[in-house]
Design a protein around this motif. Structure first.
Motif, PDB file in Angstrom:
ATOM      1  N   LEU A   7      30.916  53.575  52.694  1.00 26.68           N
ATOM      2  CA  LEU A   7      31.937  52.623  52.253  1.00 26.68           C
ATOM      3  C   LEU A   7      31.461  51.813  51.054  1.00 26.68           C
ATOM      4  O   LEU A   7      32.249  51.514  50.150  1.00 26.68           O
ATOM      5  N   TYR A   8      30.179  51.486  51.061  1.00 26.52           N
ATOM      6  CA  TYR A   8      29.621  50.731  49.936  1.00 26.52           C
ATOM      7  C   TYR A   8      29.676  51.557  48.655  1.00 26.52           C
ATOM      8  O   TYR A   8      30.007  51.049  47.571  1.00 26.52           O
ATOM      9  N   PHE A   9      29.376  52.853  48.772  1.00 32.15           N
ATOM     10  CA  PHE A   9      29.457  53.751  47.613  1.00 32.15           C
ATOM     11  C   PHE A   9      30.889  53.843  47.107  1.00 32.15           C
ATOM     12  O   PHE A   9      31.146  53.737  45.896  1.00 32.15           O
ATOM     13  N   LEU A  10      31.847  54.038  48.018  1.00 34.61           N
ATOM     14  CA  LEU A  10      33.246  54.171  47.623  1.00 34.61           C
ATOM     15  C   LEU A  10      33.760  52.888  46.978  1.00 34.61           C
ATOM     16  O   LEU A  10      34.483  52.935  45.976  1.00 34.61           O
ATOM     17  N   LEU A  11      33.388  51.746  47.544  1.00 32.32           N
ATOM     18  CA  LEU A  11      33.820  50.474  46.981  1.00 32.32           C
ATOM     19  C   LEU A  11      33.317  50.305  45.557  1.00 32.32           C
ATOM     20  O   LEU A  11      34.073  49.947  44.645  1.00 32.32           O
ATOM     21  N   ASN A  12      32.037  50.567  45.322  1.00 28.93           N
ATOM     22  CA  ASN A  12      31.478  50.414  43.981  1.00 28.93           C
ATOM     23  C   ASN A  12      32.044  51.440  43.006  1.00 28.93           C
ATOM     24  O   ASN A  12      32.224  51.140  41.827  1.00 28.93           O
ATOM     25  N   PHE A  13      32.321  52.637  43.511  1.00 24.61           N
ATOM     26  CA  PHE A  13      32.952  53.654  42.657  1.00 24.61           C
ATOM     27  C   PHE A  13      34.315  53.169  42.171  1.00 24.61           C
ATOM     28  O   PHE A  13      34.640  53.268  40.983  1.00 24.61           O
ATOM     29  N   VAL A  14      35.119  52.627  43.088  1.00 27.17           N
ATOM     30  CA  VAL A  14      36.455  52.140  42.728  1.00 27.17           C
ATOM     31  C   VAL A  14      36.367  50.954  41.770  1.00 27.17           C
ATOM     32  O   VAL A  14      37.098  50.886  40.769  1.00 27.17           O
ATOM     33  N   LEU A  15      35.452  50.024  42.035  1.00 23.92           N
ATOM     34  CA  LEU A  15      35.314  48.847  41.179  1.00 23.92           C
ATOM     35  C   LEU A  15      34.821  49.228  39.789  1.00 23.92           C
ATOM     36  O   LEU A  15      35.314  48.698  38.775  1.00 23.92           O
ATOM     37  N   ASP A  16      33.865  50.155  39.706  1.00 20.98           N
ATOM     38  CA  ASP A  16      33.383  50.614  38.395  1.00 20.98           C
ATOM     39  C   ASP A  16      34.499  51.321  37.632  1.00 20.98           C
ATOM     40  O   ASP A  16      34.677  51.119  36.421  1.00 20.98           O
ATOM     41  N   LEU A  31      41.576  57.511  26.795  1.00 19.31           N
ATOM     42  CA  LEU A  31      41.239  57.722  28.202  1.00 19.31           C
ATOM     43  C   LEU A  31      40.786  59.160  28.415  1.00 19.31           C
ATOM     44  O   LEU A  31      41.514  60.104  28.126  1.00 19.31           O
ATOM     45  N   ARG A  32      39.561  59.315  28.937  1.00 19.20           N
ATOM     46  CA  ARG A  32      39.026  60.631  29.286  1.00 19.20           C
ATOM     47  C   ARG A  32      38.697  60.615  30.785  1.00 19.20           C
ATOM     48  O   ARG A  32      37.700  60.012  31.195  1.00 19.20           O
ATOM     49  N   ILE A  33      39.542  61.260  31.554  1.00 19.83           N
ATOM     50  CA  ILE A  33      39.456  61.164  33.011  1.00 19.83           C
ATOM     51  C   ILE A  33      38.106  61.649  33.532  1.00 19.83           C
ATOM     52  O   ILE A  33      37.462  60.978  34.359  1.00 19.83           O
ATOM     53  N   ALA A  34      37.650  62.822  33.077  1.00 15.44           N
ATOM     54  CA  ALA A  34      36.406  63.400  33.590  1.00 15.44           C
ATOM     55  C   ALA A  34      35.217  62.484  33.293  1.00 15.44           C
ATOM     56  O   ALA A  34      34.359  62.251  34.163  1.00 15.44           O
ATOM     57  N   ARG A  35      35.145  61.951  32.082  1.00 14.39           N
ATOM     58  CA  ARG A  35      34.033  61.074  31.708  1.00 14.39           C
ATOM     59  C   ARG A  35      34.120  59.746  32.455  1.00 14.39           C
ATOM     60  O   ARG A  35      33.090  59.148  32.806  1.00 14.39           O
ATOM     61  N   LEU A  36      35.341  59.263  32.691  1.00 12.57           N
ATOM     62  CA  LEU A  36      35.536  58.028  33.448  1.00 12.57           C
ATOM     63  C   LEU A  36      35.033  58.188  34.882  1.00 12.57           C
ATOM     64  O   LEU A  36      34.329  57.314  35.419  1.00 12.57           O
ATOM     65  N   ALA A  39      31.126  58.457  34.892  1.00 13.39           N
ATOM     66  CA  ALA A  39      30.487  57.152  34.691  1.00 13.39           C
ATOM     67  C   ALA A  39      30.581  56.301  35.955  1.00 13.39           C
ATOM     68  O   ALA A  39      29.606  55.636  36.350  1.00 13.39           O
ATOM     69  N   SER A  40      31.739  56.321  36.611  1.00  9.54           N
ATOM     70  CA  SER A  40      31.912  55.547  37.841  1.00  9.54           C
ATOM     71  C   SER A  40      31.017  56.083  38.954  1.00  9.54           C
ATOM     72  O   SER A  40      30.460  55.314  39.753  1.00  9.54           O
ATOM     73  N   PHE A  41      30.869  57.396  39.011  1.00 11.41           N
ATOM     74  CA  PHE A  41      30.001  58.014  40.014  1.00 11.41           C
ATOM     75  C   PHE A  41      28.547  57.586  39.815  1.00 11.41           C
ATOM     76  O   PHE A  41      27.848  57.245  40.781  1.00 11.41           O
ATOM     77  N   ILE A  42      28.091  57.594  38.563  1.00 15.98           N
ATOM     78  CA  ILE A  42      26.711  57.171  38.277  1.00 15.98           C
ATOM     79  C   ILE A  42      26.519  55.701  38.631  1.00 15.98           C
ATOM     80  O   ILE A  42      25.496  55.310  39.209  1.00 15.98           O
ATOM     81  N   GLY A  66      24.694  49.735  32.933  1.00 14.17           N
ATOM     82  CA  GLY A  66      26.031  49.420  32.436  1.00 14.17           C
ATOM     83  C   GLY A  66      26.285  50.059  31.082  1.00 14.17           C
ATOM     84  O   GLY A  66      27.355  50.623  30.833  1.00 14.17           O
ATOM     85  N   ALA A  67      25.277  49.989  30.197  1.00 10.73           N
ATOM     86  CA  ALA A  67      25.409  50.611  28.881  1.00 10.73           C
ATOM     87  C   ALA A  67      25.534  52.126  29.005  1.00 10.73           C
ATOM     88  O   ALA A  67      26.314  52.766  28.278  1.00 10.73           O
ATOM     89  N   LEU A  68      24.746  52.720  29.931  1.00  8.12           N
ATOM     90  CA  LEU A  68      24.825  54.171  30.138  1.00  8.12           C
ATOM     91  C   LEU A  68      26.221  54.585  30.596  1.00  8.12           C
ATOM     92  O   LEU A  68      26.782  55.583  30.110  1.00  8.12           O
ATOM     93  N   MET A  69      26.806  53.831  31.514  1.00  8.04           N
ATOM     94  CA  MET A  69      28.151  54.136  32.003  1.00  8.04           C
ATOM     95  C   MET A  69      29.172  54.083  30.867  1.00  8.04           C
ATOM     96  O   MET A  69      30.049  54.954  30.749  1.00  8.04           O
ATOM     97  N   LEU A  70      29.048  53.081  30.006  1.00  9.74           N
ATOM     98  CA  LEU A  70      29.996  52.939  28.902  1.00  9.74           C
ATOM     99  C   LEU A  70      29.802  54.033  27.855  1.00  9.74           C
ATOM    100  O   LEU A  70      30.774  54.496  27.246  1.00  9.74           O
ATOM    101  N   LEU A  71      28.546  54.436  27.631  1.00  7.83           N
ATOM    102  CA  LEU A  71      28.294  55.540  26.695  1.00  7.83           C
ATOM    103  C   LEU A  71      28.954  56.821  27.180  1.00  7.83           C
ATOM    104  O   LEU A  71      29.527  57.585  26.397  1.00  7.83           O
ATOM    105  N   ILE A  72      28.859  57.069  28.483  1.00  6.76           N
ATOM    106  CA  ILE A  72      29.463  58.280  29.043  1.00  6.76           C
ATOM    107  C   ILE A  72      30.983  58.214  28.964  1.00  6.76           C
ATOM    108  O   ILE A  72      31.638  59.185  28.573  1.00  6.76           O
ATOM    109  N   ALA A  73      31.560  57.072  29.321  1.00  8.43           N
ATOM    110  CA  ALA A  73      33.019  56.962  29.417  1.00  8.43           C
ATOM    111  C   ALA A  73      33.690  56.784  28.069  1.00  8.43           C
ATOM    112  O   ALA A  73      34.775  57.314  27.838  1.00  8.43           O
TER     113      ALA A  73
END
Length: 274
Positions: A7-16, A31-36, A39-42, A66-73
């Motif tokens: 549940l903690y993983f799912l919550l953070n995935f949704v929030l990210d 908007l790039r769905i796959a990259r989004l 990034a949320s998964f990471i 955070g920077a890595l997630m934004l670079l991917i997305a």
């Protein structure tokens, strides 16, 4: 306190996912769905890893992920663009996290008629949705109030500097298929100016759909979906253009069929180049 990792993983995935999506919509990025999702998964994996391992210099590690997630997305673009995105992302995370906690706790207390209650997954997801809508509305309203809908662009064509103003539209997601550079749409008036500067001659008495009309011009072909259907627009690559003082590479699509303007401007600029 008991923490359920799934549940903690799912919550953070949704929030990210919500946080990055809000940033993309506020700044008008494509908007790039796959990259989004990646990034949320990471980000969710990192959140779970933090529960088990305590990293030194935690704040720096948070910033790096955070920077890595934004670079991917969203990609990097430019230093100014990325710093703006990074600041907005952490601001949205702060606001969204606070909204989720406050709304979720309020719903939980209401449902248990005054007892302490517990935050269930459905309550947290509902709170995340409401908090995301609040942050998105606030961000878009702030962006419009600051007047970011009008941008000044300066290009150098054959030694001639041409400056024009365009309307920044998040709906313009056109990209050069070869290099993924953003594409500015120029109406007929601006297209004639650019054509004259590039060829040093007035437009010939030919239909703009005739290939001879663009003879000698190194064109890029940009596929575009319009109300009338799919069209291919000729475009010129500008390696160094100044947008609000920032130098970037872009393409200008010559839309000779566009007789009118774009909300009072001669060009429609993708707001993702901000």
């Amino acid at each position: 306190m008991t923490i359920y990792v799934d549940l903690y993983f799912l919550l953070n995935f949704v929030l990210d996912l919500f946080s990055i999506l809000i940033c993309q919509r506020v700044l008008g990025y494509r908007l790039r769905i796959a990259r989004l999702i990646l990034a949320s998964f990471i980000g969710a994996c990192y959140s779970v890893a933090v529960l088990r391992f305590s990293a030194p210099y935690a704040i720096l590690v948070h910033l790096m992920f955070g920077a890595l997630m934004l670079l991917i997305a969203c990609g990097f673009g430019s230093t100014r663009r990325f710093l703006r995105l990074l600041l907005l992302f952490f601001g949205v995370c702060f606001l969204l996290g606070g909204a989720v906690t406050a709304i979720g706790r309020g719903i939980s207390l209401f449902r248990t008629a005054g007892s302490r209650g517990h935050l269930t997954l459905s309550i947290v997801l509902a709170a995340a949705l409401i908090g995301g809508m609040i942050c998105l509305y606030w961000g878009r309203s702030t962006l419009l109030k600051k007047g970011h809908h009008a941008l000044s662009v300066t290009v150098n064509i054959n030694g001639h500097r041409l400056t024009f103003k365009g309307y920044a539209d998040s709906g313009n997601v056109l990209r050069d298929p070869l290099e993924a550079t953003p594409v500015i749409l120029a109406n007929r008036t601006l297209s004639h100016q650019i054509y004259g500067l590039f060829t040093n001659r007035p437009p010939p008495s030919l239909a703009y759909t005739d290939p001879k009309f663009y003879e000698g011009m190194p064109l890029r072909l940009i596929p575009c979906d319009t109300v009338a259907g799919k069209v291919i627009l000729p475009a010129l690559k500008i390696t160094e253009a100044e947008v609000e003082g920032e130098t970037i590479a872009l393409c200008i699509a010559l839309d000779f069929a566009r007789k009118g303007d774009y909300c009072g401007f001669d060009a429609l600029i993708p707001s993702s180049i901000l």
